[in-house]
Scaffold this motif. Structure first.
Motif, PDB file in Angstrom:
ATOM      1  N   CYS A 163       0.861  -1.196   0.000  1.00  0.00           N
ATOM      2  CA  CYS A 163       0.000   0.000   0.000  1.00  0.00           C
ATOM      3  C   CYS A 163       0.888   1.233   0.000  1.00  0.00           C
ATOM      4  CB  CYS A 163      -0.886  -0.004   1.252  1.00  0.00           C
ATOM      5  SG  CYS A 163      -1.957   1.443   1.343  1.00  0.00           S
ATOM      6  N   CYS A 209      -1.470   5.916   5.789  1.00  0.00           N
ATOM      7  CA  CYS A 209      -2.266   6.445   6.895  1.00  0.00           C
ATOM      8  C   CYS A 209      -1.336   6.482   8.112  1.00  0.00           C
ATOM      9  CB  CYS A 209      -3.450   5.538   7.191  1.00  0.00           C
ATOM     10  SG  CYS A 209      -4.532   5.332   5.772  1.00  0.00           S
ATOM     11  N   CYS A 244      -0.825   3.349  10.442  1.00  0.00           N
ATOM     12  CA  CYS A 244      -0.723   2.024   9.826  1.00  0.00           C
ATOM     13  C   CYS A 244       0.716   1.620   9.514  1.00  0.00           C
ATOM     14  CB  CYS A 244      -1.554   1.991   8.545  1.00  0.00           C
ATOM     15  SG  CYS A 244      -1.586   0.366   7.803  1.00  0.00           S
TER      16      CYS A 244
HETATM   17  S1  SF4 Z   1      -4.882   1.705   6.643  1.00  0.00           S
HETATM   18 FE1  SF4 Z   1      -2.813   1.045   6.011  1.00  0.00          FE
HETATM   19  S2  SF4 Z   1      -3.183  -0.413   4.389  1.00  0.00           S
HETATM   20 FE2  SF4 Z   1      -5.081   0.735   4.653  1.00  0.00          FE
HETATM   21  S3  SF4 Z   1      -4.972   2.448   3.225  1.00  0.00           S
HETATM   22 FE3  SF4 Z   1      -4.115   3.190   5.131  1.00  0.00          FE
HETATM   23  S4  SF4 Z   1      -1.912   2.798   4.936  1.00  0.00           S
HETATM   24 FE4  SF4 Z   1      -2.895   1.556   3.380  1.00  0.00          FE
END
Ligand code: SF4
Length: 439
Positions: A159, A163, A166
């Motif tokens: 990804c 975020c 995360c």
């Molecule tokens: S929560 Fe983690 S895996 Fe999901 S979009 Fe955000 S950064 Fe990517």
């Protein structure tokens, strides 16, 4: 004959990765064993999204140490998010009895270790993100062949969204979509082995193909997969509100095999908190997309994820989350209490200032609210006829799912595995339903 054992912790992506490892090992002549003590190769496929999952992985690793001392020939492979995609020196130092470290989604280093010796394995593991044995022709591990009804198929790995809470981007690397031809071949192979339902996986699955301008996007991929013979159902998760386009809604509304169930996390209801999470949308944006989905696919069920107690979340901000859940009435809300994950932006830059007891209070409040909402939604199924795909018999009852992903139990002596049958719902609760077969 040599034996392998795989222990899997974490998300569906890890379940799919473990299937790949099993498939790769069986091509090398290994057979599966459910007993750790019998294995010649032990694979620990780990998850670090929550501290509890990480602790479990360390516990498992410690329990393997005596086995390795007893049998130095035993090959121990640590895989998944605990390893990540970067240097493994610290893990090497802490767990010297681990022979192979593999990043998520990559059975390559283990295969290389078992087939070519240690030096090449080291080289292979340094290569990181590859799809050495993910050649689109997945042969399920023997113990699952002909029995597995529903399989996970990763379509987007990693990804790039980042975020702040995360850890996935640093552990699984940047976003990479798998080639459509590879996915199609894999889904065809799964269907040929008796799999009736596939769930396409991606951290942001609706971004599928955006890094491959010459290939199909998610909607086009779904249209191709809808043609696969023998396959009955297709699901996909997890969607991000910013990328969920009308073309995807159209496929769900139009294609008979694509199930009307969308997993689209909100994470928080307050705009300031969303900004601090770096989610990229507002509460209003989220409401708009949910309304649009419901207009286009009226019978659709929608699931969301929520984190309570994010750094700085005030009572008023939390009430925004409560308000949006109360208004939108989602079919499922996966709730979590915030806990800082080392290496994330939130851990480095924000103070985890909501006390644990307060996080728990907020969690419980949403849990109660959601239980009431889902209880009401599911009660609408009472007396209704729905199609259920049955997966397995658990404690004398067959377990299956409706198109909207509701869990249904049916008591019968018949073998229902892999069959899609109409049932009448006789009882409903917030977490499951009971039903009888329509004769
Ligand atoms: S929560 Fe983690 S895996 Fe999901 S979009 Fe955000 S950064 Fe990517």
């Amino acid at each position: 004959m040599k034996k392998y054992h795989v222990w899997t912790e974490g998300c569906q992506m890890n379940v799919a990765d473990s299937q790949r490892v099993g498939s790769a090992l069986e091509r090398l002549g290994y057979t599966f064993t459910g007993k750790l003590e019998e294995a010649d190769v032990i694979v620990l496929n780990t998850c670090v999204v929550r501290q509890s999952a990480e602790d479990k992985a360390y516990g498992r690793l410690s329990s393997i140490k005596p086995l390795k001392i007893k049998n130095p020939q035993l090959v121990v492979n640590l895989m998944g998010c605990l390893v990540g995609i970067r240097d493994t020196d610290k893990l090497h130092a802490r767990f010297p009895y681990v022979d192979v470290f593999s990043p998520p989604s990559d059975p390559g280093p283990l295969v290389a270790y078992l087939t070519q010796g240690e030096a090449q394995a080291l080289e292979a593991s340094e290569t990181g993100e590859r799809f050495a044995v993910m050649d689109g022709n997945l042969i399920l591990p023997e113990h699952e062949r002909g029995k597995l009804v529903s399989a996970f198929v990763p379509v987007v790995l990693g990804c790039s969204h980042a975020c702040t809470f995360c850890i996935i981007p640093s552990r699984r690397g940047g976003e990479r979509s798998r080639p459509a031809a590879e996915i199609l071949a894999e889904v065809r192979a799964l269907a040929a082995q008796g799999v009736k339902e596939v769930t396409l996986l991606g951290q942001i699955v609706d971004r599928y193909g955006k890094d491959r301008p010459d290939g199909p996007n998610l909607a086009a991929l779904l249209r191709r997969l809808d043609q696969v013979e023998g396959l009955e159902r297709i699901r996909f998760l997890t969607s991000h509100p910013n990328y969920f386009g009308e073309d995807i809604m159209d496929t769900v509304a139009e294609l008979p095999k694509v199930m009307p169930h969308i997993e689209i996390p909100i994470q928080a209801g307050d705009d300031e908190v969303l900004k601090n999470m770096r989610r990229g949308y507002t509460q209003a944006d989220y409401r708009a997309i949910v309304e649009k989905i419901r207009r286009r696919i009226p019978d659709c069920s929608i699931a969301t994820d929520v984190i309570v107690g994010f750094p700085g979340e005030t009572e008023a901000q939390f009430m925004e989350t409560t308000r949006v859940l109360a208004d939108l009435k989602m079919d499922v809300a996966h709730l979590a209490r915030y806990s800082p994950r080392p290496g994330t932006v939130a851990e480095r830059r924000l103070t985890d200032d909501v006390p644990e007891a307060e996080k728990m209070r907020r969690f419980r409040l949403l849990e109660e609210l959601q239980e009431k909402i889902v209880g009401e939604i599911n009660a609408r199924y009472l007396g209704e006829k729905v199609e259920v795909l049955f997966e397995e018999k658990v404690k004398g009852r067959w377990r299956g799912r409706t198109p909207t992903n509701k869990l249904v139990f049916v008591e019968t002596d018949e073998n229902l595995r892999g069959r899609v049958l109409p049932v009448t719902v006789t009882w409903s609760g917030p977490w499951s339903m009971q039903a009888s077969l329509v004769r």
